[in-house]
Motif scaffolding. Structure first.
Motif, PDB file in Angstrom:
ATOM      1  N   PHE A 187      39.895  45.761  49.556  1.00 26.35           N
ATOM      2  CA  PHE A 187      39.769  45.653  48.218  1.00 26.35           C
ATOM      3  C   PHE A 187      38.505  45.075  47.499  1.00 26.35           C
ATOM      4  N   THR A 202      32.347  41.464  47.223  1.00 26.35           N
ATOM      5  CA  THR A 202      33.037  41.984  47.855  1.00 26.35           C
ATOM      6  C   THR A 202      32.188  41.927  49.376  1.00 26.35           C
ATOM      7  N   PRO A 244      32.293  49.247  45.594  1.00 27.28           N
ATOM      8  CA  PRO A 244      32.010  48.573  44.362  1.00 27.28           C
ATOM      9  C   PRO A 244      32.005  47.177  44.443  1.00 27.28           C
ATOM     10  N   HIS A 252      39.377  51.924  55.584  1.00 33.59           N
ATOM     11  CA  HIS A 252      39.032  50.891  54.306  1.00 33.59           C
ATOM     12  C   HIS A 252      38.613  49.672  55.173  1.00 33.59           C
ATOM     13  N   SER A 278      36.262  43.094  45.189  1.00 35.53           N
ATOM     14  CA  SER A 278      36.601  42.140  44.143  1.00 35.53           C
ATOM     15  C   SER A 278      35.438  41.516  43.462  1.00 35.53           C
ATOM     16  N   ASP A 279      35.608  40.750  42.184  1.00 33.21           N
ATOM     17  CA  ASP A 279      34.430  40.122  41.573  1.00 33.21           C
ATOM     18  C   ASP A 279      33.954  38.858  42.155  1.00 33.21           C
ATOM     19  N   ASP A 308      27.381  48.315  42.262  1.00 33.51           N
ATOM     20  CA  ASP A 308      27.751  49.102  43.663  1.00 33.51           C
ATOM     21  C   ASP A 308      26.814  48.627  44.636  1.00 33.51           C
ATOM     22  N   HIS A 363      39.551  42.819  38.502  1.00 33.08           N
ATOM     23  CA  HIS A 363      38.821  44.068  38.205  1.00 33.08           C
ATOM     24  C   HIS A 363      38.840  44.673  40.032  1.00 33.08           C
ATOM     25  N   LYS A 364      39.923  44.542  40.613  1.00 29.51           N
ATOM     26  CA  LYS A 364      40.103  45.162  42.094  1.00 29.51           C
ATOM     27  C   LYS A 364      39.824  46.657  42.057  1.00 29.51           C
ATOM     28  N   GLU A 365      39.220  46.999  42.824  1.00 27.30           N
ATOM     29  CA  GLU A 365      39.288  48.542  43.407  1.00 27.30           C
ATOM     30  C   GLU A 365      39.295  48.847  44.528  1.00 27.30           C
ATOM     31  N   PHE A 366      40.443  49.718  45.178  1.00 25.88           N
ATOM     32  CA  PHE A 366      40.739  49.904  46.429  1.00 25.88           C
ATOM     33  C   PHE A 366      39.173  50.595  47.195  1.00 25.88           C
ATOM     34  N   VAL A 367      38.859  50.044  48.338  1.00 25.71           N
ATOM     35  CA  VAL A 367      37.438  50.826  49.004  1.00 25.71           C
ATOM     36  C   VAL A 367      38.295  51.887  49.885  1.00 25.71           C
TER      37      VAL A 367
END
Ligand SMILES: [Zn+2]
Length: 274
Positions: free
Chosen positions: A86, A125, A120, A59, A88-89, A27, A105-109
């Motif tokens: 999103f 990102t 994240p 976002h 992303s790695d 993070d 491994h996406k995560e919404f921001v």
């Protein structure tokens, strides 16, 4: 800290929220320089998407890195960064193929409408600017967080080529930046479908050569008139309704391409028509 939280349709509260902190070692926490409201925030705001729990809003963001987790290697405190909606790695197969918003491994921001934000997968990102930008540049850099990338993707997905005739359905931020992207890609003719004089003006500034104010079948008929009955080579759909999608598809010449980025809501397509 205080931040914007959506409770339900037309119920946005600016209230006390816990300040973000590093949770995962990948993070970063950034101090927000600028954030904004996105067109896609309007779906839950209007109640078209249900809000099941109080949801921190925002976002689209850029700002100064305050802190990073121990596994973050390329991002450092004090840098100015722009991030995507999103996380992303940027290392998985989908990221390598250029589809970071579909990262494995996406995560919404979410929650950027606040003084600070946890992001994240910071290495994948966040994008660092070469230097700390002057304040007048920050609104333009903020546009890179979502609407510019989305508009660019619409043009890219619609296969815009040098010399092409392009039509853009939708005159919000994404549609207007789709116009700008098509111009950058060398489109010869760019038809912006817009009813709002202020947006038409901006569309022309960004490269639109024609404006069509009609919608639906009438809009399609105007595109056909302007292209001698052929239709546009590339059409950017930047709204997300059944009407706008059909307007885009019917405005496209046989063998042309539609790039759609208006988050589709209740859109159904007839395979045979495609
Ligand atoms: Zn990935």
């Amino acid at each position: 800290m205080q931040g914007a939280v959506l409770y339900g349709p037309r119920d946005v509260r600016f209230e006390e929220r816990a300040a973000p902190r590093i949770i995962a070692p990948t993070d970063a926490v950034i101090k927000i320089s600028a954030t904004c409201v996105c067109g896609s925030d309007l779906w839950p705001y209007r109640g078209i998407n249900p809000t099941t729990e109080p949801t921190p809003m925002g976002h689209e963001y850029c700002g100064i890195v305050e802190e990073v987790g121990r596994a973050v290697t390329s991002i450092k405190p004090g840098q100015f960064v722009i991030g995507s909606f999103f996380a992303s790695d940027n290392t998985c197969p989908h990221c390598h193929a250029g589809y970071q918003t579909s990262c494995q491994h996406k995560e919404f921001v979410g929650g950027a409408q606040a003084p600070s934000l946890r992001v994240p997968l910071a290495d994948g990102t966040l994008v660092v600017t070469p230097e700390i930008p002057s304040p007048d540049l920050i609104p333009s850099l903020l546009a890179l967080s979502d609407v510019m990338g989305t508009g660019w993707f619409a043009a890219d997905a619609a296969n815009v080529k040098a010399g092409a005739t392009v039509a853009v359905v939708g005159d919000g931020a994404v549609g207007l930046l789709g116009v700008l992207s098509a111009k950058q890609m060398g489109a010869a003719r760019i038809i912006a479908m817009s009813r709002h004089p202020s947006r038409q003006k901006l569309a022309r500034e960004f490269g639109a050569t024609d404006i069509v104010t009609e919608r639906g079948d009438e809009g399609v008929a105007r595109i056909k008139d302007l292209t001698r009955g052929v239709g546009a080579d590339a059409v950017l759909e930047c709204v997300g309704t059944q009407e706008s999608m059909m307007q885009a598809i019917h405005s496209t010449r046989p063998g042309g391409s539609v790039g759609y980025v208006g988050v589709p809501h209740g859109v159904e397509l007839d395979g045979e028509q495609l």
